[in-house]
Write a protein that holds these residues in place. Structure first.
Motif, PDB file in Angstrom:
ATOM      1  N   ALA A 171     -59.254 -81.868  41.757  1.00 28.34           N
ATOM      2  CA  ALA A 171     -59.343 -80.405  41.729  1.00 28.34           C
ATOM      3  C   ALA A 171     -58.414 -79.851  40.663  1.00 28.34           C
ATOM      4  O   ALA A 171     -57.366 -80.436  40.359  1.00 28.34           O
ATOM      5  N   SER A 172     -58.809 -78.734  40.083  1.00 24.17           N
ATOM      6  CA  SER A 172     -57.936 -77.994  39.176  1.00 24.17           C
ATOM      7  C   SER A 172     -58.146 -76.513  39.418  1.00 24.17           C
ATOM      8  O   SER A 172     -59.247 -76.076  39.765  1.00 24.17           O
ATOM      9  N   TRP A 173     -57.071 -75.750  39.265  1.00 22.81           N
ATOM     10  CA  TRP A 173     -57.136 -74.318  39.510  1.00 22.81           C
ATOM     11  C   TRP A 173     -56.008 -73.615  38.761  1.00 22.81           C
ATOM     12  O   TRP A 173     -55.029 -74.237  38.348  1.00 22.81           O
ATOM     13  N   THR A 174     -56.171 -72.327  38.586  1.00 24.39           N
ATOM     14  CA  THR A 174     -55.154 -71.504  37.933  1.00 24.39           C
ATOM     15  C   THR A 174     -54.366 -70.750  38.999  1.00 24.39           C
ATOM     16  O   THR A 174     -54.960 -70.008  39.783  1.00 24.39           O
ATOM     17  N   PRO A 175     -53.054 -70.947  39.043  1.00 25.56           N
ATOM     18  CA  PRO A 175     -52.242 -70.218  40.020  1.00 25.56           C
ATOM     19  C   PRO A 175     -52.350 -68.708  39.771  1.00 25.56           C
ATOM     20  O   PRO A 175     -52.476 -68.257  38.639  1.00 25.56           O
ATOM     21  N   ASP A 176     -52.266 -67.947  40.832  1.00 22.48           N
ATOM     22  CA  ASP A 176     -52.359 -66.494  40.750  1.00 22.48           C
ATOM     23  C   ASP A 176     -50.974 -65.934  40.418  1.00 22.48           C
ATOM     24  O   ASP A 176     -50.199 -65.573  41.300  1.00 22.48           O
ATOM     25  N   VAL A 177     -50.665 -65.902  39.113  1.00 24.51           N
ATOM     26  CA  VAL A 177     -49.374 -65.419  38.643  1.00 24.51           C
ATOM     27  C   VAL A 177     -49.585 -64.084  37.941  1.00 24.51           C
ATOM     28  O   VAL A 177     -50.274 -64.015  36.919  1.00 24.51           O
ATOM     29  N   ARG A 178     -49.015 -63.032  38.479  1.00 21.38           N
ATOM     30  CA  ARG A 178     -49.129 -61.717  37.859  1.00 21.38           C
ATOM     31  C   ARG A 178     -48.206 -61.636  36.645  1.00 21.38           C
ATOM     32  O   ARG A 178     -47.227 -62.378  36.536  1.00 21.38           O
ATOM     33  N   ASP A 179     -48.519 -60.749  35.714  1.00 21.36           N
ATOM     34  CA  ASP A 179     -47.708 -60.582  34.512  1.00 21.36           C
ATOM     35  C   ASP A 179     -46.250 -60.320  34.886  1.00 21.36           C
ATOM     36  O   ASP A 179     -45.942 -59.410  35.653  1.00 21.36           O
ATOM     37  N   GLY A 180     -45.373 -61.172  34.328  1.00 28.62           N
ATOM     38  CA  GLY A 180     -43.950 -60.981  34.554  1.00 28.62           C
ATOM     39  C   GLY A 180     -43.422 -61.593  35.835  1.00 28.62           C
ATOM     40  O   GLY A 180     -42.211 -61.610  36.049  1.00 28.62           O
ATOM     41  N   SER A 181     -44.282 -62.107  36.684  1.00 27.33           N
ATOM     42  CA  SER A 181     -43.815 -62.692  37.938  1.00 27.33           C
ATOM     43  C   SER A 181     -43.507 -64.177  37.763  1.00 27.33           C
ATOM     44  O   SER A 181     -43.937 -64.810  36.801  1.00 27.33           O
TER      45      SER A 181
END
Length: 211
Positions: A171-181
Motif C-alpha cells: 500500500a502507498s498513500w499520502t499523509p494528510d498534512v495541512r500547509d505549515g503543519s
C-alpha cells in the motif's frame, strides 16, 4: 526497545538506533529539513505496541530525499506470524503523483489457513486497510493484495508435498498534512502497525470471514 528510529540524508549511512551518539542527539545534521526533524521526533515519541518488535531499516535513495524506514514483526512467541515494514518518504520538491512532499509506502506478509482463501479474500483485506488508514488524503491510497499458493517438495518418495497459502499486501498513500503543519510520522507508522495487529488478534483477519 526504545522508540529511537532515525533518518538521515540518503547519501549518508544510517546510524545504529541504540548508539551513544544517537541517544545523545549527536547524530543530528544541520542540513536535515525542519519538517523531517519534526517527523523523526514524532517517531521517537510514539508508543510502541507490545506485540511487535520494531527495527530501523534503510530507505533507498531512489525513493526520496529523506526517509524513515521501520520494520515491524511479531515476536517469536506470537501464535500468528506477521511481518511488514513502512517507509515515510520526504521529497524536497512537491511531487504531482503524491500531491505532497510526503508519501508512505508499506508492505505486510502473513500466513493463511487454506480454508480462509476464497475469491473475496483480497478485496476483504483491502477493505480492512482502507478502514484503518484514516489519516491520509482522500483518493491517495493505492496498492495490491496478493494470495500466494506454495507447495514444498522433498526428493524422498516417503515425504508428501506440503501446501501452504500466504498473503501479501502493498500500500502507498499520502499523509494528510495541512500547509505549515507537522507530519505525525509516528501516527502513520502506528496505523500500519494497527493493520498488522488486526491480523494477529484474529487469524481470520480482523472483520474478514466473520458472520
Amino acid at each position: 526497545m526504545a522508540a529511537e528510529i532515525y533518518t538521515f540524508p540518503a547519501t549518508m549511512s544510517m546510524r545504529t538506533a541504540g548508539s551513544t551518539d544517537a541517544r545523545s542527539g549527536a547524530g543530528s545534521h544541520d542540513d536535515v529539513p525542519k519538517p523531517v526533524e519534526d517527523a523523526v521526533q514524532s517517531v521517537r515519541d510514539m508508543v510502541l505496541r507490545d506485540a511487535f518488535e520494531y527495527r530501523e531499516i534503510p530507505v533507498p535513495a531512489s525513493l526520496a530525499d529523506y526517509g524513515i524506514g521501520v520494520e515491524i514483526s511479531s515476536g517469536e512467541r506470537a501464535s500468528t506470524a506477521v511481518s511488514g515494514w513502512i517507509m515515510v518518504l520526504y521529497s524536497h520538491r512537491m511531487r504531482s503523483g503524491w500531491r505532497s512532499r510526503w508519501r508512505c509506502v508499506a508492505f505486510a506478509s502473513w500466513a493463511l489457513r487454506r480454508e480462509q482463501h476464497n475469491s473475496l479474500t483480497p478485496s476483504l483485506y483491502w477493505t480492512d486497510i482502507e478502514r484503518l488508514l484514516v489519516d491520509r488524503l482522500p483518493g491517495s491510497l493505492m496498492g495490491t493484495v496478493s494470495v500466494n499458493h506454495n507447495t514444498s517438495f522433498e526428493s524422498s518418495n516417503d515425504v508428501e508435498p506440503v501446501a501452504s497459502v500466504s498473503c501479501e499486501a502493498r500500500a502507498s498513500w499520502t499523509p494528510d498534512v495541512r500547509d505549515g503543519s507537522i507530519l505525525d510520522a509516528g501516527r502513520q507508522i502506528d496505523m500500519w502497525a494497527l493493520f498488522l495487529t488486526s491480523l494477529m488478534e484474529n487469524e481470520e483477519g480482523s472483520d474478514i470471514f466473520r458472520g
